[in-house]
Write a protein that holds these residues in place. Sequence first.
Motif, PDB file in Angstrom:
ATOM      1  N   SER A 210       0.867  -1.251  -0.147  1.00  0.00           N
ATOM      2  CA  SER A 210      -0.197   0.009   0.177  1.00  0.00           C
ATOM      3  C   SER A 210       0.835   1.188  -0.057  1.00  0.00           C
ATOM      4  O   SER A 210       1.861   1.374   1.078  1.00  0.00           O
ATOM      5  CB  SER A 210      -0.969  -0.005   1.383  1.00  0.00           C
ATOM      6  N   SER A 211       0.582   2.173  -0.913  1.00  0.00           N
ATOM      7  CA  SER A 211       1.404   3.273  -0.981  1.00  0.00           C
ATOM      8  C   SER A 211       1.345   4.210   0.139  1.00  0.00           C
ATOM      9  O   SER A 211       0.382   4.451   0.589  1.00  0.00           O
ATOM     10  CB  SER A 211       1.116   3.975  -2.232  1.00  0.00           C
ATOM     11  N   ILE A 212       2.360   5.017   0.512  1.00  0.00           N
ATOM     12  CA  ILE A 212       2.217   6.016   1.402  1.00  0.00           C
ATOM     13  C   ILE A 212       2.507   7.485   0.877  1.00  0.00           C
ATOM     14  O   ILE A 212       3.251   7.528   0.161  1.00  0.00           O
ATOM     15  CB  ILE A 212       3.271   5.725   2.433  1.00  0.00           C
ATOM     16  N   VAL A 213       1.361   8.121   0.789  1.00  0.00           N
ATOM     17  CA  VAL A 213       1.562   9.315   0.010  1.00  0.00           C
ATOM     18  C   VAL A 213       1.206  10.468   1.174  1.00  0.00           C
ATOM     19  O   VAL A 213      -0.162  10.658   1.491  1.00  0.00           O
ATOM     20  CB  VAL A 213       0.081   9.508  -1.003  1.00  0.00           C
ATOM     21  N   ALA A 214       2.023  11.138   1.693  1.00  0.00           N
ATOM     22  CA  ALA A 214       1.824  12.105   2.800  1.00  0.00           C
ATOM     23  C   ALA A 214       2.389  13.382   2.600  1.00  0.00           C
ATOM     24  O   ALA A 214       3.328  13.913   2.161  1.00  0.00           O
ATOM     25  CB  ALA A 214       2.724  11.491   3.889  1.00  0.00           C
ATOM     26  N   LEU A 215       1.279  14.286   2.743  1.00  0.00           N
ATOM     27  CA  LEU A 215       1.551  15.663   2.607  1.00  0.00           C
ATOM     28  C   LEU A 215       2.061  16.601   3.900  1.00  0.00           C
ATOM     29  O   LEU A 215       1.134  16.244   5.123  1.00  0.00           O
ATOM     30  CB  LEU A 215       0.761  16.487   1.737  1.00  0.00           C
ATOM     31  N   ASN A 216       2.786  17.476   3.907  1.00  0.00           N
ATOM     32  CA  ASN A 216       3.037  18.149   5.417  1.00  0.00           C
ATOM     33  C   ASN A 216       3.352  17.328   6.396  1.00  0.00           C
ATOM     34  O   ASN A 216       4.039  16.406   6.256  1.00  0.00           O
ATOM     35  CB  ASN A 216       1.899  19.388   5.505  1.00  0.00           C
ATOM     36  N   ILE A 240       6.441  10.626  -0.675  1.00  0.00           N
ATOM     37  CA  ILE A 240       5.740   9.175  -1.100  1.00  0.00           C
ATOM     38  C   ILE A 240       6.776   8.112  -1.069  1.00  0.00           C
ATOM     39  O   ILE A 240       7.918   8.136  -1.499  1.00  0.00           O
ATOM     40  CB  ILE A 240       5.454   9.499  -2.588  1.00  0.00           C
ATOM     41  N   ASP A 241       6.150   6.923  -0.549  1.00  0.00           N
ATOM     42  CA  ASP A 241       6.803   5.604  -0.373  1.00  0.00           C
ATOM     43  C   ASP A 241       6.007   4.748  -1.319  1.00  0.00           C
ATOM     44  O   ASP A 241       4.791   4.288  -0.777  1.00  0.00           O
ATOM     45  CB  ASP A 241       7.065   5.266   1.109  1.00  0.00           C
ATOM     46  N   ALA A 242       6.319   4.321  -2.423  1.00  0.00           N
ATOM     47  CA  ALA A 242       5.441   3.640  -3.303  1.00  0.00           C
ATOM     48  C   ALA A 242       6.228   2.732  -4.246  1.00  0.00           C
ATOM     49  O   ALA A 242       7.490   3.040  -4.653  1.00  0.00           O
ATOM     50  CB  ALA A 242       4.750   4.324  -4.032  1.00  0.00           C
ATOM     51  N   TYR A 249       7.876  -9.430  -8.824  1.00  0.00           N
ATOM     52  CA  TYR A 249       8.866  -8.890  -8.058  1.00  0.00           C
ATOM     53  C   TYR A 249       8.603  -7.517  -7.803  1.00  0.00           C
ATOM     54  O   TYR A 249       8.052  -6.798  -8.587  1.00  0.00           O
ATOM     55  CB  TYR A 249      10.061  -9.121  -8.950  1.00  0.00           C
ATOM     56  N   ALA A 250       8.997  -6.910  -6.654  1.00  0.00           N
ATOM     57  CA  ALA A 250       8.933  -5.740  -6.055  1.00  0.00           C
ATOM     58  C   ALA A 250      10.003  -4.862  -6.296  1.00  0.00           C
ATOM     59  O   ALA A 250      11.242  -4.994  -6.181  1.00  0.00           O
ATOM     60  CB  ALA A 250       8.683  -5.654  -4.797  1.00  0.00           C
ATOM     61  N   SER A 251       9.406  -3.338  -6.456  1.00  0.00           N
ATOM     62  CA  SER A 251      10.370  -2.313  -6.377  1.00  0.00           C
ATOM     63  C   SER A 251       9.864  -1.452  -4.952  1.00  0.00           C
ATOM     64  O   SER A 251       8.668  -1.621  -4.791  1.00  0.00           O
ATOM     65  CB  SER A 251      10.541  -1.321  -7.323  1.00  0.00           C
ATOM     66  N   ASP A 252      10.671  -0.768  -4.225  1.00  0.00           N
ATOM     67  CA  ASP A 252      10.273  -0.151  -3.057  1.00  0.00           C
ATOM     68  C   ASP A 252      10.934   1.381  -2.841  1.00  0.00           C
ATOM     69  O   ASP A 252      12.237   1.096  -2.709  1.00  0.00           O
ATOM     70  CB  ASP A 252      10.489  -1.114  -1.911  1.00  0.00           C
ATOM     71  N   ILE A 253      10.417   2.372  -3.341  1.00  0.00           N
ATOM     72  CA  ILE A 253      11.077   3.498  -3.585  1.00  0.00           C
ATOM     73  C   ILE A 253      10.519   4.656  -2.609  1.00  0.00           C
ATOM     74  O   ILE A 253       9.041   4.860  -2.584  1.00  0.00           O
ATOM     75  CB  ILE A 253      10.991   3.801  -4.908  1.00  0.00           C
ATOM     76  N   THR A 254      11.254   5.333  -1.915  1.00  0.00           N
ATOM     77  CA  THR A 254      10.626   6.541  -1.427  1.00  0.00           C
ATOM     78  C   THR A 254      11.403   7.748  -1.670  1.00  0.00           C
ATOM     79  O   THR A 254      12.916   7.716  -2.003  1.00  0.00           O
ATOM     80  CB  THR A 254      10.895   6.194   0.204  1.00  0.00           C
ATOM     81  N   ARG A 255      10.746   8.744  -1.787  1.00  0.00           N
ATOM     82  CA  ARG A 255      11.150  10.205  -2.033  1.00  0.00           C
ATOM     83  C   ARG A 255      10.560  11.140  -1.230  1.00  0.00           C
ATOM     84  O   ARG A 255       9.433  11.150  -1.216  1.00  0.00           O
ATOM     85  CB  ARG A 255      11.159  10.305  -3.643  1.00  0.00           C
ATOM     86  N   THR A 256      11.326  12.355  -0.947  1.00  0.00           N
ATOM     87  CA  THR A 256      10.916  13.498  -0.217  1.00  0.00           C
ATOM     88  C   THR A 256      11.118  14.647  -1.074  1.00  0.00           C
ATOM     89  O   THR A 256      12.115  14.948  -1.466  1.00  0.00           O
ATOM     90  CB  THR A 256      11.453  13.465   1.180  1.00  0.00           C
ATOM     91  N   TYR A 257      10.019  15.686  -0.935  1.00  0.00           N
ATOM     92  CA  TYR A 257      10.267  16.746  -1.770  1.00  0.00           C
ATOM     93  C   TYR A 257       9.435  18.064  -1.004  1.00  0.00           C
ATOM     94  O   TYR A 257       8.692  17.818  -0.055  1.00  0.00           O
ATOM     95  CB  TYR A 257       9.127  16.956  -3.083  1.00  0.00           C
ATOM     96  N   ALA A 258      10.187  19.419  -1.402  1.00  0.00           N
ATOM     97  CA  ALA A 258       9.844  20.488  -0.264  1.00  0.00           C
ATOM     98  C   ALA A 258       9.264  21.267  -1.433  1.00  0.00           C
ATOM     99  O   ALA A 258       9.575  21.551  -2.821  1.00  0.00           O
ATOM    100  CB  ALA A 258      10.987  21.016   0.113  1.00  0.00           C
ATOM    101  N   ALA A 259       8.301  22.430  -1.037  1.00  0.00           N
ATOM    102  CA  ALA A 259       7.715  23.110  -1.942  1.00  0.00           C
ATOM    103  C   ALA A 259       8.629  24.329  -2.275  1.00  0.00           C
ATOM    104  O   ALA A 259       9.857  24.355  -1.405  1.00  0.00           O
ATOM    105  CB  ALA A 259       6.328  23.885  -1.280  1.00  0.00           C
ATOM    106  N   PRO A 260       8.641  25.040  -3.056  1.00  0.00           N
ATOM    107  CA  PRO A 260       9.760  25.912  -3.467  1.00  0.00           C
ATOM    108  C   PRO A 260      10.020  27.195  -2.137  1.00  0.00           C
ATOM    109  O   PRO A 260      11.191  27.379  -2.086  1.00  0.00           O
ATOM    110  CB  PRO A 260       9.256  26.766  -4.734  1.00  0.00           C
ATOM    111  N   GLN A 261       8.955  27.602  -1.457  1.00  0.00           N
ATOM    112  CA  GLN A 261       9.267  28.429  -0.425  1.00  0.00           C
ATOM    113  C   GLN A 261       9.655  27.777   0.852  1.00  0.00           C
ATOM    114  O   GLN A 261      10.203  28.404   1.813  1.00  0.00           O
ATOM    115  CB  GLN A 261       7.935  28.869  -0.137  1.00  0.00           C
TER     116      GLN A 261
END
Length: 439
Positions: A210-216, A240-242, A249-261
Amino acid sequence: MHDQLAASYPSHLATLRERADRTLVLGGFDHLLIAAGTPLRKFLDDQDYPFVANPHFRHWLPLTDAPGSWIAYTPGQKPRLIFVQPRDYWHVVPAAPHGYWVEHFDITIVRSAAEAIVLLPDGSRAVIAAACPGIDSLETSNPQPVLDYLHWHRSYKTPYELALMREASRIGARAHRAAEAAFRAGRSEFGIHLTYLAAARQTDAELPYSSIVALNQHGAVLHYTHFDRTPPAHSRSFLIDAGASAAGYASDITRTYAAPQAAEFQALIDSVDAAQQGFVAMVRAGQSYPELHIHAHHVLAGVLREHGFIRMSAESAVESGVSSAFFPHGLGHPIGLQVHDVAGFQQSEHGGSIARPEGHPYLRMTRVLEPGMVVTIEPGLYFIDMLLAELRDKPVSADIDWAKVDAFRQYGGIRIEDDVVCTGGAPENLTRDAFAHHG
């Protein structure tokens, strides 16, 4: 891709047959029987939960949707597939087996799971099957010595398996790119999730987890799977961890992003990213995974100090448990046919268990890295209210800049995760390669 799989599958199957031959001799069995399984029924209902095939079944075959089917292997004989293709006009009936692998099996098509069981060979049988409707009656299910042996050797991926894991990574990277764009466009968590599914071209049930889609601040919830339907007034950060699937076979990838400000948060992401790439570079034969995890704590404590969250040395931050309040999970885990793949703690092909280091209860791997293993490397830094409240009550609280910590709660946290192959030399980073492919 198809040609590559067709070329590498025969030696993959030969490897599995050799492993099966050895474990059957060790366990004193004549046959290895592997059930795909059948879907579980919802309580007081006429509907099933989404079907997930037995990973041992998927190890032999790129068949993820063959409920009721069996693999029967007897040393010295061609493996058999007993394939269930019901007579049914209510559902889509599974297509008859086809593709690069079928010539390597004797295939029998039957109409029901019960018919399939009747065709299984007699004798001393090692049965690998989940408890599910129609199967729980079979004897000698899941003998531990057989599972221990097969799980231990499943840690070492064949070239065929690595080809499928590269494909799962490419699908995941493509979907992650789309999710980032949806975040930048101000979509809700639910909207980003739908964008991810569309780009992956996989349903929720087809994804490996199950994907993790998390804001703020939701980024501070390690397994956040809620999906707010409305966008926040201000999207400051996005974790996002998806993953994605390729023939089981699985892939498991997480990335974190910041808004421009959110420049201060972006600077922290950059530091965690640099640390993460340093840990990836250490995925080498002979490296103890728990020692790599402890090393990560020291490096991340240094990041906390450099960014002004703590005033103590990295060493005392680790010793006093401060680093664990900001990084409370393990550095990663084995990955393959399952997201949290088997044998992460196993001592040898005969079983046994290697304990986690004291004070690190959530680490999911304690083995020494060897060529052919694939692991995730996923350090994180989080601002978790519950853990920070516990930290405030400790003497070390005086060495923490609480105003700075409080200012970062609104961002939730950071996790950056790649899937990495241990080789005889430099590691292969499946995830970064896939992002480069989808640049």
